[in-house]
Design an enzyme around this catalytic site. Sequence first.
Site, PDB file in Angstrom:
ATOM      1  N   GLU A  93     -44.909  -2.883  57.213  1.00  0.00           N
ATOM      2  CA  GLU A  93     -44.087  -3.486  56.158  1.00  0.00           C
ATOM      3  C   GLU A  93     -43.901  -4.987  56.404  1.00  0.00           C
ATOM      4  O   GLU A  93     -42.994  -5.380  57.102  1.00  0.00           O
ATOM      5  CB  GLU A  93     -42.732  -2.798  56.085  1.00  0.00           C
ATOM      6  CG  GLU A  93     -42.821  -1.327  55.770  1.00  0.00           C
ATOM      7  CD  GLU A  93     -41.478  -0.688  55.494  1.00  0.00           C
ATOM      8  OE1 GLU A  93     -40.517  -1.410  55.116  1.00  0.00           O
ATOM      9  OE2 GLU A  93     -41.367   0.528  55.654  1.00  0.00           O
ATOM     10  N   TYR A  94     -44.650  -5.802  55.738  1.00  0.00           N
ATOM     11  CA  TYR A  94     -45.811  -5.550  54.904  1.00  0.00           C
ATOM     12  C   TYR A  94     -46.877  -6.556  55.276  1.00  0.00           C
ATOM     13  O   TYR A  94     -46.543  -7.668  55.709  1.00  0.00           O
ATOM     14  CB  TYR A  94     -45.473  -5.711  53.409  1.00  0.00           C
ATOM     15  CG  TYR A  94     -44.257  -4.918  52.992  1.00  0.00           C
ATOM     16  CD1 TYR A  94     -44.343  -3.549  52.751  1.00  0.00           C
ATOM     17  CD2 TYR A  94     -43.017  -5.543  52.888  1.00  0.00           C
ATOM     18  CE1 TYR A  94     -43.236  -2.816  52.382  1.00  0.00           C
ATOM     19  CE2 TYR A  94     -41.900  -4.814  52.535  1.00  0.00           C
ATOM     20  CZ  TYR A  94     -41.993  -3.447  52.284  1.00  0.00           C
ATOM     21  OH  TYR A  94     -40.893  -2.736  51.965  1.00  0.00           O
TER      22      TYR A  94
END
Length: 465
Positions: A221-222
């Site tokens: 993420e991310y």
Amino acid sequence: MCIKSSHTSREESGDRGQHSVPAAIASGLAPTSHLPAHGIHGPSASSRNLTPLSPLPHHRAARHRDVVKETSGVDARRRRLQAAFTIDPRGLRRRRAVTRGKVTFCYYASWASGRPAGGSLSAADVDPAPCSHLVYAFAGVGADGLIQPPDDHGAGSYRKFTALARKHPNVTTLLAIGGRDHGTAAFSEMASTEEGRRRFADSVVVFLRRHGFQGLDVDWEYPTQRGGVPEDKANYVLLLRELRRRLHAEQLLLTTAVGAATSLVGTAYDVRAVAQSVDYISVMTFDYHTPSTHNVTGIHSPLSPLPSDVGDRSALNIRASIAAWVDGGAPRSKLLAGFPLHGRAFTLASAAARGLGAPAAGAGIAGPYTARPGYLGYYEICRKLKTEANWTKVYNNSTASLYVYKDDQWISFDDETTFTIKANYVLEEDLAGVMIWSIDTDDFIGTCSNRKNPLQKVIKETIGS
């Protein structure tokens, strides 16, 4: 038009295809943003000294399981509320030829075992019946670029978790790596070189085999975001390809969880390349609207945009996120829509304004078990509604969502009714299935209704996993 009772109102406005996998997988194993701000890991441990074990027994993913029947009273209530949403599930199913054998990925937040009595759930006590896949969150990427094992919580937690698949052969267990609190830097550095990716993949296979996991779920993420670098987009795909090569050779699954923001499509993700590299993609379609991102109230996992949503805001919903991945080249047969078993809570700036878009002073009061301001597990919410008077509940037709308020507290969440409607959307779009975050916040004791894990069960009953 609003239909109101003494404490409930409904508003009219306001707010799978074949893919290439090893024959052994194709014949048996079923081929996964915004996660809550958790990334709890155990002490850093090197995987260099781990030795591979012999291959695990082959488990077949869930396809057909006994369906838990509801009482007629609950069925009748759901039919009445679905009628209020003007949605005919049979009509939804007629719109597209539906592929059967939907899957349900159930994420388990391992730190739930350490919550206070009445709200804790150990890995050994997880009920696998509503799930085709169980996912243990989270492992990490260590400073040495190898897998950093998840916190075992002093009790052999992940061994107990993977034992569930031996007791229930139709369930597949995976290990998730990453999470929001893990961040991006360790992924970026490890994935930046061919040698780094190879060493990491080797360490993953050793760890999964040693502890009995049947696959890996990558939750970076991310890529390119939150301190990431532009090269992350390409390196993420290269990492997935290396993992696929190593895991499929061992008859292990590879899945990934991705952010729901449509802005990430093309920026962080090469959608078509990602889809070609994994067995499933979980789109984390929740936390669109939280106290940390907005200073007004809003639905955190709406199915559709609100009438007031214009410009970029019109993309903050499940339909828009899934459409972006489909349009980007991801086959529906690999996409899972995210269903949250938590709500987002706000403290209102004034008790005089308590609808959608009302000014918020900040996060709502933390729950007794999850203990995070602005975040409440479903079991915390339903207990409030059952034991405390004067909560007003509002079902919103256009978004298939609901919120409740009392005094200066305002909570957006899902229940059996909204999940039934959203699960029918999964059938309408013929997606692969559903990912659930996270099963430890369902009503797993059965305090609020006549059965345990009501939200997980209504999803299973609707999509037929």
